[in-house]
Design a protein around this motif. Structure first.
Motif, PDB file in Angstrom:
ATOM      1  N   LEU A  47      -9.934  -7.000   3.380  1.00  0.00           N
ATOM      2  CA  LEU A  47     -10.460  -6.473   2.131  1.00  0.00           C
ATOM      3  C   LEU A  47     -11.535  -5.458   2.505  1.00  0.00           C
ATOM      4  O   LEU A  47     -12.484  -5.795   3.220  1.00  0.00           O
ATOM      5  CB  LEU A  47     -11.048  -7.592   1.275  1.00  0.00           C
ATOM      6  CG  LEU A  47     -10.103  -8.785   1.028  1.00  0.00           C
ATOM      7  CD1 LEU A  47     -10.833  -9.903   0.308  1.00  0.00           C
ATOM      8  CD2 LEU A  47      -8.887  -8.358   0.264  1.00  0.00           C
ATOM      9  N   LYS A  48     -11.371  -4.205   2.058  1.00  0.00           N
ATOM     10  CA  LYS A  48     -12.269  -3.144   2.495  1.00  0.00           C
ATOM     11  C   LYS A  48     -12.895  -2.412   1.314  1.00  0.00           C
ATOM     12  O   LYS A  48     -12.242  -2.184   0.310  1.00  0.00           O
ATOM     13  CB  LYS A  48     -11.500  -2.124   3.343  1.00  0.00           C
ATOM     14  CG  LYS A  48     -10.988  -2.698   4.646  1.00  0.00           C
ATOM     15  CD  LYS A  48     -10.325  -1.636   5.483  1.00  0.00           C
ATOM     16  CE  LYS A  48      -9.990  -2.173   6.854  1.00  0.00           C
ATOM     17  NZ  LYS A  48      -9.532  -1.110   7.755  1.00  0.00           N
ATOM     18  N   ILE A  49     -14.151  -2.067   1.478  1.00  0.00           N
ATOM     19  CA  ILE A  49     -14.848  -1.190   0.545  1.00  0.00           C
ATOM     20  C   ILE A  49     -15.311   0.009   1.359  1.00  0.00           C
ATOM     21  O   ILE A  49     -16.010  -0.141   2.353  1.00  0.00           O
ATOM     22  CB  ILE A  49     -16.052  -1.888  -0.117  1.00  0.00           C
ATOM     23  CG1 ILE A  49     -15.587  -3.072  -0.959  1.00  0.00           C
ATOM     24  CG2 ILE A  49     -16.833  -0.897  -0.972  1.00  0.00           C
ATOM     25  CD1 ILE A  49     -16.709  -3.873  -1.584  1.00  0.00           C
ATOM     26  N   GLY A  50     -14.882   1.199   0.956  1.00  0.00           N
ATOM     27  CA  GLY A  50     -15.252   2.409   1.680  1.00  0.00           C
ATOM     28  C   GLY A  50     -14.798   2.406   3.123  1.00  0.00           C
ATOM     29  O   GLY A  50     -15.472   2.949   3.987  1.00  0.00           O
ATOM     30  N   GLY A  51     -13.675   1.776   3.412  1.00  0.00           N
ATOM     31  CA  GLY A  51     -13.145   1.742   4.769  1.00  0.00           C
ATOM     32  C   GLY A  51     -13.776   0.690   5.662  1.00  0.00           C
ATOM     33  O   GLY A  51     -13.390   0.539   6.815  1.00  0.00           O
ATOM     34  N   VAL A  52     -14.757  -0.078   5.142  1.00  0.00           N
ATOM     35  CA  VAL A  52     -15.436  -1.099   5.934  1.00  0.00           C
ATOM     36  C   VAL A  52     -14.945  -2.476   5.513  1.00  0.00           C
ATOM     37  O   VAL A  52     -14.950  -2.810   4.322  1.00  0.00           O
ATOM     38  CB  VAL A  52     -16.968  -1.014   5.738  1.00  0.00           C
ATOM     39  CG1 VAL A  52     -17.680  -2.109   6.501  1.00  0.00           C
ATOM     40  CG2 VAL A  52     -17.481   0.353   6.152  1.00  0.00           C
ATOM     41  N   GLU A  53     -14.517  -3.276   6.475  1.00  0.00           N
ATOM     42  CA  GLU A  53     -14.024  -4.617   6.176  1.00  0.00           C
ATOM     43  C   GLU A  53     -15.162  -5.492   5.660  1.00  0.00           C
ATOM     44  O   GLU A  53     -16.201  -5.613   6.288  1.00  0.00           O
ATOM     45  CB  GLU A  53     -13.425  -5.250   7.431  1.00  0.00           C
ATOM     46  CG  GLU A  53     -12.792  -6.599   7.177  1.00  0.00           C
ATOM     47  CD  GLU A  53     -12.094  -7.168   8.408  1.00  0.00           C
ATOM     48  OE1 GLU A  53     -12.175  -8.387   8.576  1.00  0.00           O
ATOM     49  OE2 GLU A  53     -11.480  -6.399   9.166  1.00  0.00           O
ATOM     50  N   VAL A  54     -14.936  -6.091   4.476  1.00  0.00           N
ATOM     51  CA  VAL A  54     -15.951  -6.957   3.881  1.00  0.00           C
ATOM     52  C   VAL A  54     -15.448  -8.390   3.695  1.00  0.00           C
ATOM     53  O   VAL A  54     -16.204  -9.255   3.286  1.00  0.00           O
ATOM     54  CB  VAL A  54     -16.450  -6.404   2.528  1.00  0.00           C
ATOM     55  CG1 VAL A  54     -17.183  -5.089   2.714  1.00  0.00           C
ATOM     56  CG2 VAL A  54     -15.294  -6.239   1.556  1.00  0.00           C
ATOM     57  N   GLY A  55     -14.194  -8.637   3.986  1.00  0.00           N
ATOM     58  CA  GLY A  55     -13.666  -9.981   3.851  1.00  0.00           C
ATOM     59  C   GLY A  55     -12.200 -10.033   4.244  1.00  0.00           C
ATOM     60  O   GLY A  55     -11.586  -9.017   4.560  1.00  0.00           O
ATOM     61  N   ARG A  56     -11.660 -11.246   4.242  1.00  0.00           N
ATOM     62  CA  ARG A  56     -10.248 -11.465   4.549  1.00  0.00           C
ATOM     63  C   ARG A  56      -9.683 -12.475   3.551  1.00  0.00           C
ATOM     64  O   ARG A  56     -10.426 -13.187   2.903  1.00  0.00           O
ATOM     65  CB  ARG A  56     -10.066 -11.987   5.970  1.00  0.00           C
ATOM     66  CG  ARG A  56     -10.443 -10.953   7.007  1.00  0.00           C
ATOM     67  CD  ARG A  56     -10.016 -11.369   8.365  1.00  0.00           C
ATOM     68  NE  ARG A  56     -10.362 -10.327   9.335  1.00  0.00           N
ATOM     69  CZ  ARG A  56      -9.899 -10.282  10.541  1.00  0.00           C
ATOM     70  NH1 ARG A  56      -9.059 -11.209  10.964  1.00  0.00           N
ATOM     71  NH2 ARG A  56     -10.246  -9.326  11.363  1.00  0.00           N
ATOM     72  N   ALA A  57      -8.373 -12.521   3.458  1.00  0.00           N
ATOM     73  CA  ALA A  57      -7.711 -13.440   2.524  1.00  0.00           C
ATOM     74  C   ALA A  57      -6.565 -14.154   3.231  1.00  0.00           C
ATOM     75  O   ALA A  57      -6.085 -13.710   4.278  1.00  0.00           O
ATOM     76  CB  ALA A  57      -7.190 -12.674   1.313  1.00  0.00           C
ATOM     77  N   GLN A  58      -6.115 -15.275   2.646  1.00  0.00           N
ATOM     78  CA  GLN A  58      -5.017 -16.048   3.215  1.00  0.00           C
ATOM     79  C   GLN A  58      -3.657 -15.611   2.706  1.00  0.00           C
ATOM     80  O   GLN A  58      -2.670 -15.759   3.392  1.00  0.00           O
ATOM     81  CB  GLN A  58      -5.178 -17.551   2.889  1.00  0.00           C
ATOM     82  CG  GLN A  58      -6.067 -18.290   3.850  1.00  0.00           C
ATOM     83  CD  GLN A  58      -7.534 -17.967   3.657  1.00  0.00           C
ATOM     84  OE1 GLN A  58      -7.975 -17.684   2.558  1.00  0.00           O
ATOM     85  NE2 GLN A  58      -8.286 -17.983   4.725  1.00  0.00           N
ATOM     86  N   ARG A  59      -3.597 -15.104   1.484  1.00  0.00           N
ATOM     87  CA  ARG A  59      -2.299 -14.793   0.878  1.00  0.00           C
ATOM     88  C   ARG A  59      -2.449 -13.606  -0.058  1.00  0.00           C
ATOM     89  O   ARG A  59      -3.431 -13.489  -0.776  1.00  0.00           O
ATOM     90  CB  ARG A  59      -1.815 -16.011   0.085  1.00  0.00           C
ATOM     91  CG  ARG A  59      -0.478 -15.839  -0.555  1.00  0.00           C
ATOM     92  CD  ARG A  59      -0.068 -17.134  -1.297  1.00  0.00           C
ATOM     93  NE  ARG A  59       1.218 -16.960  -1.916  1.00  0.00           N
ATOM     94  CZ  ARG A  59       1.419 -16.389  -3.084  1.00  0.00           C
ATOM     95  NH1 ARG A  59       0.398 -15.922  -3.772  1.00  0.00           N
ATOM     96  NH2 ARG A  59       2.629 -16.259  -3.586  1.00  0.00           N
ATOM     97  N   VAL A  60      -1.459 -12.718  -0.034  1.00  0.00           N
ATOM     98  CA  VAL A  60      -1.442 -11.558  -0.924  1.00  0.00           C
ATOM     99  C   VAL A  60      -0.040 -11.408  -1.494  1.00  0.00           C
ATOM    100  O   VAL A  60       0.941 -11.593  -0.781  1.00  0.00           O
ATOM    101  CB  VAL A  60      -1.833 -10.269  -0.172  1.00  0.00           C
ATOM    102  CG1 VAL A  60      -1.538  -9.046  -1.003  1.00  0.00           C
ATOM    103  CG2 VAL A  60      -3.285 -10.295   0.214  1.00  0.00           C
ATOM    104  N   GLU A  61       0.031 -11.088  -2.773  1.00  0.00           N
ATOM    105  CA  GLU A  61       1.312 -10.791  -3.409  1.00  0.00           C
ATOM    106  C   GLU A  61       1.160  -9.489  -4.180  1.00  0.00           C
ATOM    107  O   GLU A  61       0.351  -9.400  -5.097  1.00  0.00           O
ATOM    108  CB  GLU A  61       1.722 -11.917  -4.356  1.00  0.00           C
ATOM    109  CG  GLU A  61       3.037 -11.664  -5.046  1.00  0.00           C
ATOM    110  CD  GLU A  61       3.422 -12.771  -6.019  1.00  0.00           C
ATOM    111  OE1 GLU A  61       4.271 -12.494  -6.884  1.00  0.00           O
ATOM    112  OE2 GLU A  61       2.868 -13.876  -5.922  1.00  0.00           O
ATOM    113  N   GLY A  62       1.915  -8.476  -3.777  1.00  0.00           N
ATOM    114  CA  GLY A  62       1.856  -7.176  -4.435  1.00  0.00           C
ATOM    115  C   GLY A  62       3.051  -6.965  -5.344  1.00  0.00           C
ATOM    116  O   GLY A  62       4.166  -7.374  -5.025  1.00  0.00           O
ATOM    117  N   ASN A  63       2.810  -6.338  -6.494  1.00  0.00           N
ATOM    118  CA  ASN A  63       3.868  -6.046  -7.459  1.00  0.00           C
ATOM    119  C   ASN A  63       3.730  -4.628  -7.966  1.00  0.00           C
ATOM    120  O   ASN A  63       2.619  -4.145  -8.176  1.00  0.00           O
ATOM    121  CB  ASN A  63       3.783  -6.999  -8.664  1.00  0.00           C
ATOM    122  CG  ASN A  63       4.031  -8.425  -8.291  1.00  0.00           C
ATOM    123  OD1 ASN A  63       5.132  -8.775  -7.904  1.00  0.00           O
ATOM    124  ND2 ASN A  63       2.999  -9.251  -8.373  1.00  0.00           N
TER     125      ASN A  63
END
Length: 144
Positions: free
Chosen positions: A17-33
């Motif tokens: 998860l990035k804001i302005g190209g800088v990583e600020v977090g991570r996630a376990q699962r993503v679903e894109g639609n």
């Protein structure tokens, strides 16, 4: 027997998860639609469609993660509990291959649509959020 990095199927990705190209977090699962707003077009006097036309693109991406102490989505600046939504920035959600570091997909300029938390006895707590994105691509890393 082959090793994991030589397998053709995507597995074990990293969600950044990035804001302005800088990583600020991570996630376990993503679903894109992606919804293309496709509608059938008809001729006068015919009940059968003559063609289907995509009229708009609306993309959403849902993110799940375990809730960590002092690192909730809200504490990372990635979620809101109320009026603080008005002060949130857009983010990019980038999926990379864990073994090759190649970018699989990037959801760009994501704006928070909704979020929730779940707490259960004898279980890990989790957070979920859904974002609307302006574009998605196979991407190159954006550093700003």
């Amino acid at each position: 027997m082959s090793i994991v990095k030589d397998q053709p199927a995507h597995a074990g990705h990293t969600v950044r998860l990035k804001i302005g190209g800088v990583e600020v977090g991570r996630a376990q699962r993503v679903e894109g639609n992606r919804d293309f707003g496709t509608e059938n077009q008809y001729e006068i006097g015919s009940i059968l469609p003559q063609e289907s036309v995509p009229l708009k693109v609306q993309g959403s991406v849902s993110v799940d993660k375990y809730r960590l102490r002092k690192k909730s989505l809200a504490e990372l600046g990635l979620s809101a509990y109320g009026a603080d939504i008005l002060h949130m920035n857009v983010i990019d959600i980038e999926i990379t291959d864990k073994y090759t570091n190649d970018i699989v997909i990037v959801y760009r300029k994501c704006t928070l649509q909704n979020s929730s938390e779940e707490f259960s006895a004898n279980a890990m707590s989790s957070e979920k959020s859904t974002w609307l994105f302006l574009s998605s691509d196979f991407g190159t890393p954006i550093t700003e």
